[in-house]
Scaffold this motif. Structure first.
Motif, PDB file in Angstrom:
ATOM      1  N   ALA A 219       0.823  -1.210   0.000  1.00 13.50           N
ATOM      2  CA  ALA A 219       0.000   0.000   0.000  1.00 13.50           C
ATOM      3  C   ALA A 219       0.859   1.263   0.000  1.00 13.50           C
ATOM      4  O   ALA A 219       0.548   2.239  -0.684  1.00 13.50           O
ATOM      5  CB  ALA A 219      -0.922  -0.018   1.221  1.00 13.50           C
ATOM      6  N   LEU A 220       1.954   1.239   0.741  1.00 16.12           N
ATOM      7  CA  LEU A 220       2.838   2.412   0.781  1.00 16.12           C
ATOM      8  C   LEU A 220       3.560   2.613  -0.543  1.00 16.12           C
ATOM      9  O   LEU A 220       3.877   3.746  -0.915  1.00 16.12           O
ATOM     10  CB  LEU A 220       3.847   2.247   1.920  1.00 16.12           C
TER      11      LEU A 220
ATOM     12  N   ARG B  47       2.268   2.212  -3.393  1.00 15.74           N
ATOM     13  CA  ARG B  47       1.317   2.839  -4.298  1.00 15.74           C
ATOM     14  C   ARG B  47       0.899   4.222  -3.820  1.00 15.74           C
ATOM     15  O   ARG B  47       0.008   4.834  -4.421  1.00 15.74           O
ATOM     16  CB  ARG B  47       0.088   1.938  -4.441  1.00 15.74           C
ATOM     17  N   ASP B  48       1.530   4.721  -2.766  1.00 13.53           N
ATOM     18  CA  ASP B  48       1.179   6.029  -2.228  1.00 13.53           C
ATOM     19  C   ASP B  48       1.716   7.138  -3.138  1.00 13.53           C
ATOM     20  O   ASP B  48       2.736   6.980  -3.819  1.00 13.53           O
ATOM     21  CB  ASP B  48       1.758   6.185  -0.827  1.00 13.53           C
ATOM     22  N   SER B  49       1.024   8.282  -3.143  1.00  7.79           N
ATOM     23  CA  SER B  49       1.459   9.419  -3.950  1.00  7.79           C
ATOM     24  C   SER B  49       2.765   9.976  -3.397  1.00  7.79           C
ATOM     25  O   SER B  49       2.890  10.217  -2.188  1.00  7.79           O
ATOM     26  CB  SER B  49       0.378  10.501  -3.944  1.00  7.79           C
ATOM     27  N   ASP B  50       3.727  10.179  -4.294  1.00  6.68           N
ATOM     28  CA  ASP B  50       5.030  10.654  -3.830  1.00  6.68           C
ATOM     29  C   ASP B  50       4.987  12.109  -3.400  1.00  6.68           C
ATOM     30  O   ASP B  50       5.809  12.548  -2.598  1.00  6.68           O
ATOM     31  CB  ASP B  50       6.059  10.467  -4.956  1.00  6.68           C
TER      32      ASP B  50
ATOM     33  N   ARG C 170       1.466  11.927  -0.274  1.00  7.99           N
ATOM     34  CA  ARG C 170       1.624  10.843   0.697  1.00  7.99           C
ATOM     35  C   ARG C 170       0.455  10.766   1.683  1.00  7.99           C
ATOM     36  O   ARG C 170       0.639  10.882   2.905  1.00  7.99           O
ATOM     37  CB  ARG C 170       2.937  11.000   1.466  1.00  7.99           C
TER      38      ARG C 170
ATOM     39  N   ILE D 234      -1.376   8.134   2.507  1.00  7.36           N
ATOM     40  CA  ILE D 234      -1.323   6.920   3.328  1.00  7.36           C
ATOM     41  C   ILE D 234      -0.286   7.067   4.432  1.00  7.36           C
ATOM     42  O   ILE D 234      -0.512   6.669   5.584  1.00  7.36           O
ATOM     43  CB  ILE D 234      -1.033   5.696   2.436  1.00  7.36           C
ATOM     44  N   GLY D 235       0.848   7.659   4.094  1.00  7.71           N
ATOM     45  CA  GLY D 235       1.875   7.864   5.115  1.00  7.71           C
ATOM     46  C   GLY D 235       1.416   8.805   6.211  1.00  7.71           C
ATOM     47  O   GLY D 235       1.685   8.582   7.393  1.00  7.71           O
TER      48      GLY D 235
ATOM     49  N   GLN E  58       4.087  16.704   6.198  1.00  5.41           N
ATOM     50  CA  GLN E  58       5.086  15.660   5.935  1.00  5.41           C
ATOM     51  C   GLN E  58       6.387  15.931   6.698  1.00  5.41           C
ATOM     52  O   GLN E  58       6.979  15.014   7.273  1.00  5.41           O
ATOM     53  CB  GLN E  58       5.369  15.587   4.434  1.00  5.41           C
TER      54      GLN E  58
END
Length: 934
Positions: free
Chosen positions: A51-52, A54-57, A60, A62-63, A141
């Motif tokens: 899942a991480l 596939r997270d948006s860079d 983020r 999910i992060g 972030q």
């Protein structure tokens, strides 16, 4: 949770409560239940990892969601500690941690420092909303990454690393006696995963082993690179980040992470380890980030800290929370009213506080400047600056409060007039104000003084100093050769900022070696007095040789370190630096250019150390580098270009200090080499056919015109102005920087401009002792300007530096300079007027001032008059002689006509011969008057 009483108590009672709360927290942490993984734990962790990935860079989400759920602190790290025996589980968690702690994307990093334009109305509201969302996300972030770093550093298993050295063993023994099962540190669990892969060499190391090594190194890289995205001017936030980074350095030393880096660095040239060189370079860069190499090198001579470091670990959270409680002190008002009841007393107190606040804050926007409208009697109004009005109001209020009279204190009132906003270009230096220990006096920065008193700072510097000593002695050569090969073949693995990182690492180790175990004394001494440009080269060589003996007389470790640093002292390294200088100047990157110039200054210092070394190989390398840099037909030196490109308001003071220091060392090195070449070459040496390379380099150096090189490259109004601007910060500059500036000025005052001018020598021989003859001219009149006099006046009238030995040479130069100017101005009062203007031709201006405005044309006129006078005297003497001969010849009546006819032709021939001779002399005199005429 523990409850504390809110009743008032003494400080001693509060301290006892804090200690009791800490003990209860420690007992609670020790009684925490262990985490036992279930059957599908590894599968669930792998699902989280997918899942991480596939997270948006950029955003983020999910992060950030995992950060809100505290998955790292409450789930992942406890699993690592309690399941350290399960390598697959720990590696999966490590992969998740690497994804969660990786640096923000470039777009998010730019968004974190974005300034929103909400007032001009030129930007659409939808764009502004999108920018606000992006900026808030980037800040979230960054805050989450800082939280992760704090969790790792202040983990309960790491609390022993921040205790004092003498109490660490005792605490470990007590813990061993209490609990037979001792938990390892969190970092030691990750480093233990590297033992098996690093023990394999050659083809025995599998792809899985490579992935494991890269995974652990990336985790360390990510933790070291975490820093606040934008502190927004908050010094407290910046200090907290620096303190956390230093704690991480101490922890990596205690957990043997630095030892693992040493092992990888020693064998980085092997085929199985060559892929880790750039990753190791990034780790070194972030490890040495914001560290001063001079402070690190000198930390070994300071007293090590003996007290424990107050680190806010989870064990002492209660202590940090209690220590953060604020004490509100209520002050009594000037006008008190009797309290008839509790409500009246409270109302009077609130009203008095409100009046006091209104007195101190005169405007709703007074903190942001602006303009105030003041009403005067008669219906008149006046507009004044808010900041200036409030400062004057505060000044008068403080004077009346202290009992001082404000009626007659006109000078003090004038000093508090509202100050105008300065133009950016009016300030000669830019930057954040952070100064290095190399270029600043001790205690010049209050922030550095506070940091020196912290025990964690001392421990971090000691850890870095020990690491630098071992790295330079064992790993510097292999690592630098591997990195240079990447730059030499322009590898596709290189990124845009790798060259800047490489330069900073090399600069750090060069400057650290210059001060390690030697306190940098031989580097700061002005070779040969630092003041002469003429005939004191014997003192130069003696001083240089003395410094070489001190260096060679040191321990074997320092000598070995010097030999390893030579790996970054070759022609390729200088070419890389010079090409980078050209590129950064063209692309207008002042930060990268400043770092490159700092490295070049350290390389020049190392070149001087190689030049005076007793090792013949090092001396030959130094001579070869000097031949390529200074003496070649197409010289590689970029120092004159850097000096000419300096402009005020563009670069920092540290950049200018590096330029001045590099200039001083370069000129002294050229002076010493010129004297050595003169003594090494004899009259019988065949300059066209040298015997070997050393003789060829000596011949080339002896033919180098150092005086012309200095006049063309290092003498200009711009360079003098640059030195004056740096000297204006004499109270902040380190003593050796002030001495280098004074040495440059003294070199200008002693440099002979007329040396080697054959035409002027011919005029002087013809004029003899005439007052119009040329006098010895120097560049000292270039210093007769209003900027120099302002700085000299400030230095001579500063009472705080008169008894300080660091400023003794500067005071001596300032006093002698002003005396010489006073004598020159007494002879030529026009110097007071000349000091107000800038002169575009320094050589011509200095010659005019020295010779009282007598130029070459006036000397030619005087020489013509002298020659014409001599010619008239000669013609008069020759005419008188010819008249006497004619009268004697025609008055001889007894001479026969036949004899006269015989000798008539001979007499006419003699007369015509004399006339032709006189005419030739006249022509030669007229030609001599035309010599030098423009």
């Amino acid at each position: 949770s523990t409850s504390t009483s809110t009743s008032t108590s003494t400080n001693e009672g509060d301290d006892n409560d804090i200690v009791n709360d800490n003990n209860r927290e420690l007992e609670k942490d020790q009684e925490e239940p262990e985490f036992i993984p279930v059957t599908d734990c590894l599968n669930w962790l792998q699902d989280l990892q997918r899942a991480l990935r596939r997270d948006s860079d950029t955003y983020r989400p999910i992060g950030l969601l995992l950060g809100q759920w505290r998955v790292v602190s409450q789930k992942l790290l406890p699993l690592v500690v309690n399941c350290s025996y399960d390598s697959a589980l720990v590696l999966t968690i490590c992969k998740i941690l690497v994804i969660l702690t990786k640096p923000p994307a470039e777009e998010a990093r730019r968004a974190g420092g974005l300034v929103l334009d909400v007032k001009s109305g030129k930007v659409d509201d939808g764009v502004i909303r999108e920018q606000i969302i992006l900026r808030d996300n980037a800040i979230a972030q960054s805050d989450l990454l800082m939280e992760y770093k704090k969790i790792f550093v202040r983990h309960p298993t790491h609390h022993y690393a921040f205790k004092s050295n003498h109490s660490t063993k005792a605490s470990k023994e007590k813990q061993t006696q209490k609990s037979p099962k001792q938990q390892p540190g969190l970092f030691s669990i990750f480093t233990s995963l590297l033992a098996t892969p690093l023990s394999k060499t050659g083809s025995s190391r599998t792809t899985t082993d490579h992935h494991t090594i890269e995974l652990i190194l990336h985790l360390f890289r990510n933790l070291l690179s975490i820093s606040p995205l934008n502190t927004y001017g908050s010094s407290e936030k910046a200090r907290e980040s620096m303190a956390l980074h230093r704690e991480l350095i101490v922890l990596m030393k205690e957990e043997m992470v630095l030892d693992v880096l040493m092992v990888i660095g020693q064998e980085v040239e092997r085929r199985e380890n060559e892929g880790y060189n750039l990753l190791l370079m990034e780790i070194l860069h972030h490890l040495l980030r914001s560290q001063d190499p001079t402070d690190v090198a000198l930390s070994a001579k300071q007293t090590p800290p003996s007290t424990s470091v107050p680190v806010a670990t989870p064990n002492n959270k209660a202590n940090s929370k209690k220590g953060a409680r604020k004490t509100i002190i209520t002050t009594s008002t000037r006008h008190t009213t009797p309290a008839s009841s509790a409500s009246n007393s409270l109302r009077a107190q609130l009203q008095s506080e409100r009046q006091r606040i209104q007195q101190t804050v005169s405007s709703r926007h007074s903190h942001f400047g602006g303009t105030l409208l003041l009403s005067k009697p008669g219906g008149r109004h006046s507009y004044v600056s808010a900041s200036g009005y409030l400062s004057q109001h505060h000044y008068h209020h403080s004077d009346t409060k202290d009992g001082a009279s404000t009626n007659n204190n006109t000078t003090a009132t004038a000093s508090h007039t509202p100050t105008r906003r300065k133009n950016k270009k009016s300030a000669p230096f830019v930057g954040s104000g952070k100064s290095s220990s190399l270029h600043s006096r001790h205690g010049a920065s209050l922030a550095s003084s506070r940091e020196m008193a912290s025990p964690i700072v001392q421990r971090a510097k000691l850890a870095l100093n020990e690491f630098c000593r071992e790295f330079v002695g064992q790993c510097y050569g292999p690592v630098m050769k591997s990195l240079k090969n990447e730059f030499r073949r322009d590898s596709n693995r290189l990124e845009e900022g790798d060259r800047f990182i490489f330069f900073r690492i090399v600069w750090f180790f060069h400057q650290w070696w210059r001060f390690a175990d030697r306190s940098g004394e031989d580097s700061f001494d002005d070779v040969g007095g630092g003041a002469s440009g003429d005939g004191k080269n014997k003192e130069v060589l003696n001083s240089v040789n003395k410094g070489a003996n001190e260096i060679d007389g040191g321990d074997k470790t320092a000598k070995g370190s010097a030999q390893n640093l030579i790996f970054t002292m070759d022609v390729f390294m200088f070419n890389l630096v010079f090409n980078s200088v050209d590129e950064f100047i063209e692309r207008k990157k002042p930060t990268e250019l400043a770092q490159t110039v700092s490295l070049y200054a350290e390389m020049i210092h190392m070149l001087q150390n190689m030049y005076v070394s007793k090792d013949p190989t090092e001396r030959m390398m130094a001579l070869g580098l000097m031949d390529r840099i200074f003496y070649a037909h197409e010289a590689m030196d970029r120092l004159p270009k850097l000096l000419s490109r300096w402009t005020p308001g563009t670069y920092s003071r540290e950049y200018l200090c590096d330029l001045v220091e590099c200039t001083h060392v370069t000129l002294k090195l050229l002076d010493a080499n010129a004297e050595r070449c003169k003594s090494a070459l004899s009259d019988e040496t065949d300059r066209k056919r040298p015997n070997d390379a050393l003789e060829r380099m000596n011949i080339t150096a002896s033919e180098f015109d150092q005086n012309a090189y200095f006049m063309r490259k290092f003498v200009s109004n711009q360079i003098v102005f640059m030195h004056i601007q740096l000297l204006s910060r004499y109270s902040v500059n380190s003593p050796h920087v002030n001495r280098h500036i004074a040495a440059y000025f003294i070199r200008l005052c002693k440099f002979n401009i007329n040396k080697g001018d054959g035409d002027m020598d011919g005029f002087d021989d013809a004029l003899g002792k005439n007052e119009l003859a040329t006098k010895t001219s120097t560049f000292e009149p270039m210093l007769y300007n209003i900027g120099m006099f302002t700085v000299m006046e400030k230095i001579l009238n500063d009472t705080t530096i008169r008894d300080n030995e660091d400023f003794s040479s500067l005071l001596m130069f300032a006093s002698s300079f002003m005396k010489r100017f006073a004598r020159a101005a007494e002879m030529n009062p026009m110097l007071y007027v000349e000091a107000m203007f800038k002169h575009n031709y320094p050589v011509h201006f200095c010659e005019l001032i020295t010779n009282m405005y007598v130029d070459e044309e006036l000397r030619m006129i005087a020489l013509r008059d002298i020659l014409l006078e001599d010619h008239r005297r000669y013609e008069g003497a020759s005419a008188a002689e010819n008249d006497g001969d004619t009268e004697e010849r025609y008055n001889d009546e007894e001479e026969e006509e036949l004899e006269f006819n015989e000798y008539a032709d001979e007499v006419d021939g003699a007369i015509s011969k004399e006339r032709r001779k006189s005419s030739r002399n006249g022509d030669s005199d007229r030609r001599s008057t035309k010599i030098g005429r423009p």
